[in-house]
Scaffold this active site. Structure first.
Site, PDB file in Angstrom:
ATOM      1  N   GLY A  47       0.838  -1.187   0.000  1.00 15.58           N
ATOM      2  CA  GLY A  47       0.000   0.000   0.000  1.00 15.58           C
ATOM      3  C   GLY A  47       0.873   1.236   0.000  1.00 15.58           C
ATOM      4  O   GLY A  47       2.068   1.157   0.317  1.00 15.58           O
ATOM      5  N   GLN A  52       3.401  10.007   1.227  1.00 15.70           N
ATOM      6  CA  GLN A  52       4.694   9.311   1.133  1.00 15.70           C
ATOM      7  C   GLN A  52       5.459   9.695  -0.133  1.00 15.70           C
ATOM      8  O   GLN A  52       6.664   9.470  -0.203  1.00 15.70           O
ATOM      9  CB  GLN A  52       4.499   7.789   1.174  1.00 15.70           C
ATOM     10  CG  GLN A  52       4.030   7.289   2.535  1.00 15.70           C
ATOM     11  CD  GLN A  52       3.878   5.787   2.526  1.00 15.70           C
ATOM     12  OE1 GLN A  52       2.860   5.267   2.085  1.00 15.70           O
ATOM     13  NE2 GLN A  52       4.902   5.087   2.993  1.00 15.70           N
ATOM     14  N   CYS A 100       6.808  -0.576   6.361  1.00  9.07           N
ATOM     15  CA  CYS A 100       6.358   0.646   5.708  1.00  9.07           C
ATOM     16  C   CYS A 100       7.483   1.115   4.797  1.00  9.07           C
ATOM     17  O   CYS A 100       8.649   1.106   5.209  1.00  9.07           O
ATOM     18  CB  CYS A 100       6.064   1.710   6.769  1.00  9.07           C
ATOM     19  SG  CYS A 100       5.527   3.286   6.076  1.00  9.07           S
ATOM     20  N   LEU A 101       7.136   1.525   3.584  1.00  5.58           N
ATOM     21  CA  LEU A 101       8.176   1.959   2.639  1.00  5.58           C
ATOM     22  C   LEU A 101       8.869   3.233   3.117  1.00  5.58           C
ATOM     23  O   LEU A 101       9.942   3.557   2.632  1.00  5.58           O
ATOM     24  CB  LEU A 101       7.573   2.149   1.238  1.00  5.58           C
ATOM     25  CG  LEU A 101       7.033   0.858   0.592  1.00  5.58           C
ATOM     26  CD1 LEU A 101       6.353   1.173  -0.735  1.00  5.58           C
ATOM     27  CD2 LEU A 101       8.133  -0.174   0.401  1.00  5.58           C
ATOM     28  N   HIS A 142      -3.365   1.203   8.264  1.00 11.57           N
ATOM     29  CA  HIS A 142      -1.989   1.723   8.150  1.00 11.57           C
ATOM     30  C   HIS A 142      -1.940   2.933   7.209  1.00 11.57           C
ATOM     31  O   HIS A 142      -1.339   3.962   7.540  1.00 11.57           O
ATOM     32  CB  HIS A 142      -1.078   0.589   7.640  1.00 11.57           C
ATOM     33  CG  HIS A 142       0.342   0.980   7.382  1.00 11.57           C
ATOM     34  ND1 HIS A 142       1.403   0.457   8.089  1.00 11.57           N
ATOM     35  CD2 HIS A 142       0.885   1.844   6.481  1.00 11.57           C
ATOM     36  CE1 HIS A 142       2.540   0.996   7.638  1.00 11.57           C
ATOM     37  NE2 HIS A 142       2.243   1.827   6.655  1.00 11.57           N
ATOM     38  N   GLU A 143      -2.601   2.814   6.054  1.00  9.96           N
ATOM     39  CA  GLU A 143      -2.531   3.899   5.059  1.00  9.96           C
ATOM     40  C   GLU A 143      -3.327   5.121   5.509  1.00  9.96           C
ATOM     41  O   GLU A 143      -2.910   6.258   5.272  1.00  9.96           O
ATOM     42  CB  GLU A 143      -3.014   3.409   3.687  1.00  9.96           C
ATOM     43  CG  GLU A 143      -2.234   2.237   3.086  1.00  9.96           C
ATOM     44  CD  GLU A 143      -0.725   2.421   3.054  1.00  9.96           C
ATOM     45  OE1 GLU A 143      -0.247   3.575   3.002  1.00  9.96           O
ATOM     46  OE2 GLU A 143      -0.002   1.404   3.106  1.00  9.96           O
ATOM     47  N   HIS A 146      -1.328   7.218   7.685  1.00 12.10           N
ATOM     48  CA  HIS A 146      -0.417   8.127   6.962  1.00 12.10           C
ATOM     49  C   HIS A 146      -1.093   9.473   6.684  1.00 12.10           C
ATOM     50  O   HIS A 146      -0.455  10.521   6.721  1.00 12.10           O
ATOM     51  CB  HIS A 146       0.013   7.520   5.624  1.00 12.10           C
ATOM     52  CG  HIS A 146       1.184   6.576   5.723  1.00 12.10           C
ATOM     53  ND1 HIS A 146       2.428   6.980   6.142  1.00 12.10           N
ATOM     54  CD2 HIS A 146       1.294   5.258   5.431  1.00 12.10           C
ATOM     55  CE1 HIS A 146       3.263   5.939   6.116  1.00 12.10           C
ATOM     56  NE2 HIS A 146       2.594   4.876   5.699  1.00 12.10           N
TER      57      HIS A 146
HETATM   58 NI    NI Z   1       3.418   2.983   5.378  1.00 11.28          NI
END
Ligand code: NI
Length: 167
Positions: A47, A52, A100-101, A142-143, A146
Site C-alpha cells: 500500500g 509518502q 512501511c516503505l 496503516h494507510e 499516513h
Molecule cells: Ni506505510
C-alpha cells in the site's frame, strides 16, 4: 514516467494531516493515482499513501499480487480510496509484523482491528461504504494513519518487537 522517491520517516510532510480531494475525475488526480501505483509496485509495497510521495492529499492505494515482500498473503485487488474515513473498528484485534516503505528494512508488531467499516470516494467521486477484514483491514488502517501523519511505530505496544528484517 520518472522514478518517484518515497519520503522517509523524519520528513515533516509525513507528520502532517493531509487535505481532502475536492475535485474528482481530473487529470491531476489520475496522474497522482498512477504515480502511487507505479511507486508502490516498483518498491513491492502492499500500500502507499500520497504524502509518502510528497503530496499532502487524502489518497491511498493498495493491493497484493505475487508480492515478494508478502509471499504468504492472499491476493488483494488493486484499490484506490479517496478521502477514506474509518467509522467502525471491531473490538477484536490481531497482531502482525508491519513494514512501511517510509521505514525501509524495519518491522514491528502492531495490533489492529480485525474488521473495519469505512467510507471513501472513488476516482470519479462516487461514495462507497464498505467492510474490510484481516490483512486488507490492516493495510487500510496503516494507510489512513499516513493521512493523519501517523507512522506505525506510534501504534506499537511492545517496542522490543521493533527490528531490522535482516536481524
Ligand atoms: Ni506505510
Amino acid at each position: 514516467m520518472e522514478e518517484v522517491n518515497i519520503l522517509k520517516a523524519g520528513h515533516p510532510l509525513l507528520k502532517d494531516r493531509s487535505e481532502d480531494i475536492t475535485e474528482f475525475g481530473s487529470e491531476a488526480l489520475s496522474e497522482l493515482i498512477n504515480r502511487l501505483f507505479m511507486t508502490m509496485r516498483s518498491h513491492h509495497g502492499a500500500g502507499l499513501a500520497a504524502p509518502q510521495i510528497g503530496i499532502s492529499r487524502r489518497v491511498i492505494v493498495y493491493g497484493i499480487q505475487n508480492n515478494p515482500r508478502y509471499p504468504d498473503a492472499e491476493p488483494i485487488e488493486e484499490t484506490v480510496l479517496i478521502n477514506p474515513e474509518i467509522y467502525f473498528y471491531s473490538n477484536v484485534e490481531n497482531e502482525y509484523y508491519e513494514g512501511c516503505l517510509s521505514l525501509p528494512q524495519l518491522r514491528g508488531l502492531v495490533p489492529r482491528a480485525n474488521m473495519i467499516q469505512y467510507r471513501a470516494r472513488t476516482v470519479d467521486g462516487e461514495h462507497i461504504d464498505k467492510t474490510a477484514f484481516g490483512f486488507e483491514a490492516r493495510i487500510i488502517q496503516h494507510e489512513v494513519d499516513h493521512l493523519e501523519g501517523i507512522l506505525y511505530p506510534s501504534r506499537m505496544q511492545d517496542m522490543s518487537t521493533f527490528k531490522y528484517l535482516e536481524a
